[in-house]
Design a protein around this motif. Structure first.
Motif, PDB file in Angstrom:
ATOM      1  N   GLU A 146      -0.435   2.514  12.939  1.00 12.72           N
ATOM      2  CA  GLU A 146       0.364   0.897  13.472  1.00 12.72           C
ATOM      3  C   GLU A 146       0.546  -0.037  12.396  1.00 12.72           C
ATOM      4  N   LEU A 147      -0.543   0.115  11.481  1.00 20.08           N
ATOM      5  CA  LEU A 147      -1.060  -1.244  10.803  1.00 20.08           C
ATOM      6  C   LEU A 147       0.185  -1.473   9.422  1.00 20.08           C
ATOM      7  N   GLU A 148       0.639  -2.428   8.985  1.00 17.77           N
ATOM      8  CA  GLU A 148       1.392  -3.258   8.408  1.00 17.77           C
ATOM      9  C   GLU A 148       0.809  -1.873   6.897  1.00 17.77           C
ATOM     10  N   PRO A 149       2.324  -1.438   6.260  1.00 19.29           N
ATOM     11  CA  PRO A 149       1.386  -0.161   5.341  1.00 19.29           C
ATOM     12  C   PRO A 149       0.603  -1.204   4.105  1.00 19.29           C
ATOM     13  N   ALA A 150       1.402  -2.757   3.702  1.00 18.23           N
ATOM     14  CA  ALA A 150      -0.067  -2.996   2.489  1.00 18.23           C
ATOM     15  C   ALA A 150      -1.014  -3.306   3.048  1.00 18.23           C
ATOM     16  N   ALA A 151      -1.440  -3.628   4.739  1.00 18.96           N
ATOM     17  CA  ALA A 151      -2.968  -3.994   4.647  1.00 18.96           C
ATOM     18  C   ALA A 151      -3.498  -2.627   4.969  1.00 18.96           C
ATOM     19  N   PHE A 152      -2.353  -1.434   5.622  1.00 18.98           N
ATOM     20  CA  PHE A 152      -3.934  -0.262   5.919  1.00 18.98           C
ATOM     21  C   PHE A 152      -4.437   0.312   4.147  1.00 18.98           C
ATOM     22  N   ALA A 153      -2.741   0.286   3.166  1.00 18.32           N
ATOM     23  CA  ALA A 153      -3.086   0.939   1.943  1.00 18.32           C
ATOM     24  C   ALA A 153      -4.588  -0.350   1.683  1.00 18.32           C
ATOM     25  N   TYR A 154      -4.452  -0.848   1.671  1.00 14.30           N
ATOM     26  CA  TYR A 154      -5.578  -1.829   0.858  1.00 14.30           C
ATOM     27  C   TYR A 154      -6.352  -1.510   1.321  1.00 14.30           C
ATOM     28  N   ARG A 165      -2.377   4.408  -3.919  1.00 13.20           N
ATOM     29  CA  ARG A 165      -1.670   3.058  -2.582  1.00 13.20           C
ATOM     30  C   ARG A 165      -1.712   1.707  -3.037  1.00 13.20           C
ATOM     31  N   ASP A 166      -2.264   0.850  -3.414  1.00 16.09           N
ATOM     32  CA  ASP A 166      -1.526  -0.629  -3.936  1.00 16.09           C
ATOM     33  C   ASP A 166      -0.560  -0.369  -4.749  1.00 16.09           C
ATOM     34  N   LEU A 167      -0.727   0.123  -5.426  1.00 17.83           N
ATOM     35  CA  LEU A 167       0.515   0.095  -6.904  1.00 17.83           C
ATOM     36  C   LEU A 167       1.976   0.496  -6.445  1.00 17.83           C
ATOM     37  N   ALA A 168       1.428   1.865  -5.943  1.00 19.23           N
ATOM     38  CA  ALA A 168       3.266   2.309  -5.217  1.00 19.23           C
ATOM     39  C   ALA A 168       3.822   1.672  -4.139  1.00 19.23           C
ATOM     40  N   LEU A 169       3.294   0.363  -3.406  1.00 18.42           N
ATOM     41  CA  LEU A 169       4.007  -0.562  -2.911  1.00 18.42           C
ATOM     42  C   LEU A 169       3.456  -2.005  -3.640  1.00 18.42           C
ATOM     43  N   GLY A 170       3.574  -1.689  -5.095  1.00 24.44           N
ATOM     44  CA  GLY A 170       3.043  -2.597  -5.382  1.00 24.44           C
ATOM     45  C   GLY A 170       2.306  -4.761  -5.459  1.00 24.44           C
ATOM     46  N   HIS A 171       1.297  -4.667  -4.717  1.00 33.19           N
ATOM     47  CA  HIS A 171       0.898  -5.412  -3.534  1.00 33.19           C
ATOM     48  C   HIS A 171      -0.347  -5.469  -4.425  1.00 33.19           C
ATOM     49  N   LEU A 172      -0.896  -6.761  -4.087  1.00 33.25           N
ATOM     50  CA  LEU A 172      -2.385  -6.751  -4.694  1.00 33.25           C
ATOM     51  C   LEU A 172      -1.720  -8.563  -3.595  1.00 33.25           C
TER      52      LEU A 172
END
Length: 392
Positions: A37-45, A189-196
């Motif tokens: 249910e969570l946004e992918p970036a939120a769950f990954a973090y 997980r964060d790197l795969a989304l390019g999300h910091l």
């Protein structure tokens, strides 16, 4: 006296009316629901750990090496039969549990840390507030009960001191220095989304509100997108500190009269150095497996740390708690209290305040029930005699 297990009766009585819990009853269930249910970036973090995530898995697996040996005929049932309270670093807790410092809670809920502050105050347990918060020290501190401030020591001693002084003024009962994060670990997980999240200005509330940090900026960050980008780049140059040494713990001792706990210790020599430098407690932790892949499981490090400094300082435990029995095992191995992380963060993302409350109440009820069923009326009943270890 404990009443946490009453949550069980609430659920069963509601079941008579056809009402069942809307959230899962286990930590694993909360994680599975959050993945859906969570946004992918939120769950990954929240869920992500270092590299192949072996350390995170080892933290959970380590508990399988121990089995409780319940005692019978001890008279542990009935109103007021059990007292789970403890005093740690001058803080009275209704149970030996504090919420671990998780940053960037704004990814999960708009009110972030303030929700956790309210729930922990209601339940009588502790909160450890992260430097990397989406709410400021002052905002969360005003709503919390007994709370500690977790310091990510920046690459600027004036800024570090400002954070500590703000926390003390806002009512923190202790300072927790995290020493295992001089930089971020390799988190696929964060790197795969390019999300910091920090590069998007998230998790920076304490920096953006700090006078020392703001004095370094050419323009207020709220003035424009360009000014915010400049603030983010300034943060990037300040976060983390590879130069920390035991002398910095001694320096912190000069800055504050609050008790000091050092988090991120798994080696006995590090524990000894921290206590020698003035720390009142060490928190055995590998950051939930988020920093070094292949590192020792936190529980495997706990007995040696207790043997090394337990006669001079409180020893707390973090990384891998998922059930009430886990808490009993950690305390039986010498921990004074435990820090509990990811499951309540999933609850926050799934259902806000209700989700945090649900996740914490399930853990506390499980712990309360396990204590009673094992013949334990107080935390003093927990010792190495309560557990059996074996090879797996």
């Amino acid at each position: 006296m404990s009443s946490f297990v009453d949550f069980q009766n609430e659920i069963y009585l509601s079941g008579l009316a056809g009402i069942v819990p809307s959230l899962p009853m286990t930590a694993a269930g909360l994680e599975a629901r959050a993945r859906e249910e969570l946004e992918p970036a939120a769950f990954a973090y929240v869920a992500g750990s270092a590299s192949a995530e072996r350390t995170a898995a080892a933290n959970l697996h380590a508990f399988e090496k121990y089995r409780l040996m319940p005692r019978m005929l001890r008279g542990t049932s009935g109103p007021g039969a059990r007292d789970l309270s403890v005093e740690v670093l001058g803080t009275h807790l209704a149970a030996p549990v504090l919420t671990a410092p998780i940053g960037v809670l704004g990814l999960l809920h708009e009110r972030g840390e303030t929700v956790v502050a309210e729930v922990t105050r209601e339940l009588g347990i502790g909160m450890v507030l992260s430097t990397a918060g989406s709410s400021t020290i002052e905002e969360a501190g005003a709503l919390a009960g007994d709370w500690w401030y977790q310091l990510y020591w920046p690459n600027d001693p004036e800024l570090a001191r400002s954070f500590v002084e703000r926390a003390e003024k806002a009512g923190a009962k202790a300072i927790v220095v995290t020493i295992d994060t001089p930089a971020l670990g390799w988190r696929p997980r964060d790197l795969a989304l390019g999300h910091l999240p920090f590069l998007h200005g998230k998790g920076m509330a304490n920096y953006l509100s700090d006078p020392v940090f703001r004095a370094k900026l050419a323009a207020p960050p709220e003035q424009s997108e360009e000014a915010m980008r400049a603030a983010v780049l300034t943060w990037l140059g300040l976060f983390g500190n590879h130069g920390l040494r035991p002398a910095d713990i001694a320096r912190l001792r000069d800055w504050t009269e609050l008790p000091i706990a050092v988090k991120g210790v798994v080696h006995p020599d590090d524990a000894r150095q921290c206590v020698d430098a003035g720390a009142d407690a060490v928190i055995v932790s590998n950051h939930g497996g988020r920093q070094v892949d292949g590192a020792i499981a936190a529980l495997d490090a706990l007995p040696t740390i207790v043997a090394t400094v337990g006669d001079r300082a409180d020893v707390l435990f973090d990384s891998g708690i998922r059930t009430g029995s886990d808490i009993m095992i950690a305390l039986s191995l010498g921990a004074k209290a435990v820090l509990y992380g990811r499951p309540w963060a999933y609850g926050l993302g799934l259902a806000g305040r209700d989700g945090v409350r649900h996740a914490l109440r399930t853990l506390l009820a499980d712990f309360d029930a396990a204590m009673g069923l094992s013949g334990c009326t107080t935390l003093d009943d927990l010792s190495r005699t309560m557990i059996s270890s074996y090879r797996i």
